[in-house]
Design an enzyme around this catalytic site. Sequence first.
Site, PDB file in Angstrom:
ATOM      1  N   TYR A 183       0.826  -1.208   0.000  1.00  0.00           N
ATOM      2  CA  TYR A 183       0.000   0.000   0.000  1.00  0.00           C
ATOM      3  C   TYR A 183       0.863   1.263   0.000  1.00  0.00           C
ATOM      4  O   TYR A 183       0.710   2.148  -0.840  1.00  0.00           O
ATOM      5  CB  TYR A 183      -0.903  -0.014   1.241  1.00  0.00           C
ATOM      6  N   GLN A 184       1.839   1.330   0.935  1.00  0.00           N
ATOM      7  CA  GLN A 184       2.615   2.569   1.074  1.00  0.00           C
ATOM      8  C   GLN A 184       3.398   2.872  -0.213  1.00  0.00           C
ATOM      9  O   GLN A 184       3.522   4.017  -0.645  1.00  0.00           O
ATOM     10  CB  GLN A 184       3.600   2.479   2.240  1.00  0.00           C
ATOM     11  N   ASP A 217       0.865   6.928  10.332  1.00  0.00           N
ATOM     12  CA  ASP A 217       1.832   5.881  10.689  1.00  0.00           C
ATOM     13  C   ASP A 217       3.225   6.201  10.152  1.00  0.00           C
ATOM     14  O   ASP A 217       4.216   5.638  10.595  1.00  0.00           O
ATOM     15  CB  ASP A 217       1.343   4.538  10.126  1.00  0.00           C
ATOM     16  N   ASP A 250      -7.027  18.656  11.136  1.00  0.00           N
ATOM     17  CA  ASP A 250      -7.933  18.112  10.121  1.00  0.00           C
ATOM     18  C   ASP A 250      -7.436  18.483   8.726  1.00  0.00           C
ATOM     19  O   ASP A 250      -7.210  19.666   8.434  1.00  0.00           O
ATOM     20  CB  ASP A 250      -9.337  18.699  10.365  1.00  0.00           C
ATOM     21  N   GLY A 251      -7.294  17.474   7.895  1.00  0.00           N
ATOM     22  CA  GLY A 251      -6.789  17.725   6.545  1.00  0.00           C
ATOM     23  C   GLY A 251      -7.676  18.657   5.740  1.00  0.00           C
ATOM     24  O   GLY A 251      -7.202  19.406   4.888  1.00  0.00           O
ATOM     25  N   ASP A 281      -3.784   9.716   2.246  1.00  0.00           N
ATOM     26  CA  ASP A 281      -3.652   8.374   2.827  1.00  0.00           C
ATOM     27  C   ASP A 281      -4.631   8.274   3.988  1.00  0.00           C
ATOM     28  O   ASP A 281      -4.263   8.353   5.167  1.00  0.00           O
ATOM     29  CB  ASP A 281      -2.207   8.178   3.306  1.00  0.00           C
ATOM     30  N   SER A 282      -5.907   8.142   3.653  1.00  0.00           N
ATOM     31  CA  SER A 282      -6.924   8.269   4.709  1.00  0.00           C
ATOM     32  C   SER A 282      -7.495   6.906   5.088  1.00  0.00           C
ATOM     33  O   SER A 282      -7.379   5.928   4.348  1.00  0.00           O
ATOM     34  CB  SER A 282      -8.077   9.148   4.201  1.00  0.00           C
ATOM     35  N   ASP A 338     -11.170   4.885   6.145  1.00  0.00           N
ATOM     36  CA  ASP A 338     -12.391   4.782   5.331  1.00  0.00           C
ATOM     37  C   ASP A 338     -13.365   5.930   5.622  1.00  0.00           C
ATOM     38  O   ASP A 338     -13.262   6.585   6.650  1.00  0.00           O
ATOM     39  CB  ASP A 338     -13.069   3.422   5.619  1.00  0.00           C
TER      40      ASP A 338
END
Length: 319
Positions: A94-95, A119, A170-171, A189-190, A192
């Site tokens: 994923y990353q 992370d 908050d983005g 990269d959030s 759900d």
Amino acid sequence: MDAAAAKSPNSISTVIPGWFSEISPMWPGEAHSLKVEKILFQGKSDYQDVMVFQASDDSPNDVAETFLSISSTYGKVLVLDGVIQLTERDECAYQEMITHLPLCSILNPKKVLVIGGGDGGVLREVARHTSIEQIDICEIDKMVVDVSKEFFPNVAIGYEDHRVNLHIGDGVAFLKAVPEGTYDAVIVDSSDPIGPAEELFKKPFFETVARALRPGGVVCTQAESIWLHMHIIEDIVANCRHIFKGSVNYAWTTVPTYPSGVIGFMLCSTEGPHVDFKHPVNPIDANDKSKRPLKFYNSEIHTAAFCLPSFAKRVIDSK
Ligand code: SAM
């Protein structure tokens, strides 16, 4: 306390004692389970339940360990609101993909913004690109940053790069305050669209992303599963095609511990220099100082990621 007692408002964590089962309204009627060796952390931040557990190392496939340089056990697992965010074994897929699909598609990126990604794994991958001078990250939950630094040092290593600026917030609000045309790339990269990430899937947010990008700038967002969430993907694609006047493409990859074993990415560019996401122009250069070989991404899998099964292609191409 074993995982059986680890409950979360968004998902009931365990139906089999000693196992963690990922039950969520986001994937009704199914649940991926991992055998739990030990719960290492459990907490509740202002935004979500946070848990880390050590997955049992029952899985036998030593061949994987030697041949693929991929651990044959899932190792430590990060869970937010009862949903697996990453495991030490497969987070690389994923990353690496959410980072290099956009960054290898444009020449000489310099300023990058990560939304979410607390992370540190995306930061670790962004840092491989030596042309980059500034890496901003806006993560809403400091507990995720702290827990990742404590339990996932090989993921949170991304914070050690001198180019990284961490903003806790908050983005959505962060992007509203960003001057127009600031970034070459934004990576969303959030988690759900249930809980703190809900707004990161809506049209107004994508509009602020587009405004924050330079002409020909790119965005890559976590875009759920074609097996489970075509209804969500349809909306994301329709919004992106309306907002982004450059290229708009959907890609996907395999992550064994994500629901249905796959995750998708929405890749868009703003009007300006053409971006062909399907053919990378900016290979991760030889002087990648990280000295950590890529475990998953390469230029072939980059191109292949945009090949979709017919059921998904029909829906996405129709938007
Ligand atoms: N990077 C992980 C992986 O390898 O799959 C998964 C995603 S990461 C843990 C998702 C992050 O998005 C979480 O740390 C969460 O706190 C953060 N987040 C959710 N909503 C947010 C928002 N509105 N603004 C900023 N960060 C947010």
